[in-house]
Design an enzyme around this catalytic site. Sequence first.
Site, PDB file in Angstrom:
ATOM      1  N   ARG A 172       0.852  -1.185   0.000  1.00  0.00           N
ATOM      2  CA  ARG A 172       0.000   0.000   0.000  1.00  0.00           C
ATOM      3  C   ARG A 172       0.889   1.237   0.000  1.00  0.00           C
ATOM      4  NH1 ARG A 172      -3.363  -3.014  -1.389  1.00  0.00           N
ATOM      5  NH2 ARG A 172      -5.458  -3.408  -0.513  1.00  0.00           N
ATOM      6  N   GLU A 205      -3.208   7.234  -4.477  1.00  0.00           N
ATOM      7  CA  GLU A 205      -3.709   6.637  -5.727  1.00  0.00           C
ATOM      8  C   GLU A 205      -5.186   7.009  -5.923  1.00  0.00           C
ATOM      9  OE1 GLU A 205      -3.155   2.410  -5.954  1.00  0.00           O
ATOM     10  OE2 GLU A 205      -1.069   2.507  -5.357  1.00  0.00           O
ATOM     11  N   HIS A 220       0.268  -0.140  -9.551  1.00  0.00           N
ATOM     12  CA  HIS A 220      -0.429  -1.082  -8.658  1.00  0.00           C
ATOM     13  C   HIS A 220      -0.879  -2.332  -9.425  1.00  0.00           C
ATOM     14  CE1 HIS A 220      -2.998  -1.190  -4.722  1.00  0.00           C
ATOM     15  NE2 HIS A 220      -2.538  -2.398  -5.035  1.00  0.00           N
TER      16      HIS A 220
END
EC number: 1.1.1.290
Length: 387
Positions: A208, A237, A254
Amino acid sequence: MKILADENMPYVQELFGDLGTIETVNGRELTPEQVKDADVLLVRSVTQVNGSLLSLNNKLKFVGSATIGTDHIDTDYLASRDIPFSNAPGCNATAVGEFAFIAMLELANRFGGKLKDKTVGIVGAGNTGSAVAKCLQAYGVTVLLHDPVIQDSDPRDFISLDELIARCDVISLHVPIIKTGEHKTWYLFDETRLNSLKPGTWLLNCCRGEVIDNRALIKVKQQRPDIKLVLDVWEGEPNPMHELIPLVELATPHIAGYSLEGKARGTYMLYQKLMQVLGRDADKSMTTLLPSLWSVQLDIESIPNEKSLLKLARFIYDLRDDDELFRKTILDDSSKNDQVNCVNNNGFDLMRKNHQHRREFRALRLVNTGHSDVNWLTNLGFSGVGQ
């Protein structure tokens, strides 16, 4: 039965098609109005599932998230309404493990030295962290682990984070986001911790974005170019700090877990759970969803050369392609448009949506034409290794 599914989840029609009507939606822009008539909701990490989203729905029978993490799901709220929930722990662990391993091979190739000679520290030894360790140990790399959450119940050896930072040449992050408490991971790597990294440390983040303070990372990296960065996840994000991107050696949107097998496995795990909730047998097989294996003949005696191993890994996945596309999409587009957040948002999500899911090592069947020991390649994940 109405099944509402994220448009980027694969194999939904194949697995859920005979259970009802399927409607696919943009998961990041999902509204309560869209959800109000759904019996089943299938999401990814971009969808916040909470009381607000489900405020108009009184018929939901199941919520499934094709993800390892659950920080985007208000599980207490679902429990209060007796709505069954399942995620897909471990579904893309192999993909993340292989991604991190390939990224390390790429860094070794670019900056010299051998990955096998380095000590790698893994922060977070759950499914994904363990998958990274499996690849590294199969190749003969020394691995150290830090995970205070599981260390008392896990037979493996663990060390403190400070010791790991002091001893390791490479650090790979694989923790969930925990915002408060004893095991807080939000900004786990703040400016102080970033400055404590050994000279020449490689730092990888595939979990993360907010595990690293990205603003502090910009400052530290500008002062310490010796640190090498691989970032697949970004604070804020889908709007990464565009000034950070040029400072990163390998940058992706990601997609570390985006293998075809991993995505299929995530959807299939939700199918199995829903069938259990409905009291029905899961009569479909995941293996029928995937393309057949590739076969490659090679003299495995040449593979212990690290450059040859990287060449083999690139046959499965060339990380440089996604890195180049990420920079072009985010940096080039934002430089041409004043609405940076809008462009980044669209570009970041569009890259994820259109990503060509790579195969995992197991999809490549190696036929050994030499006479060398090949067990390590089997342990690394390749199929059919033998003579």
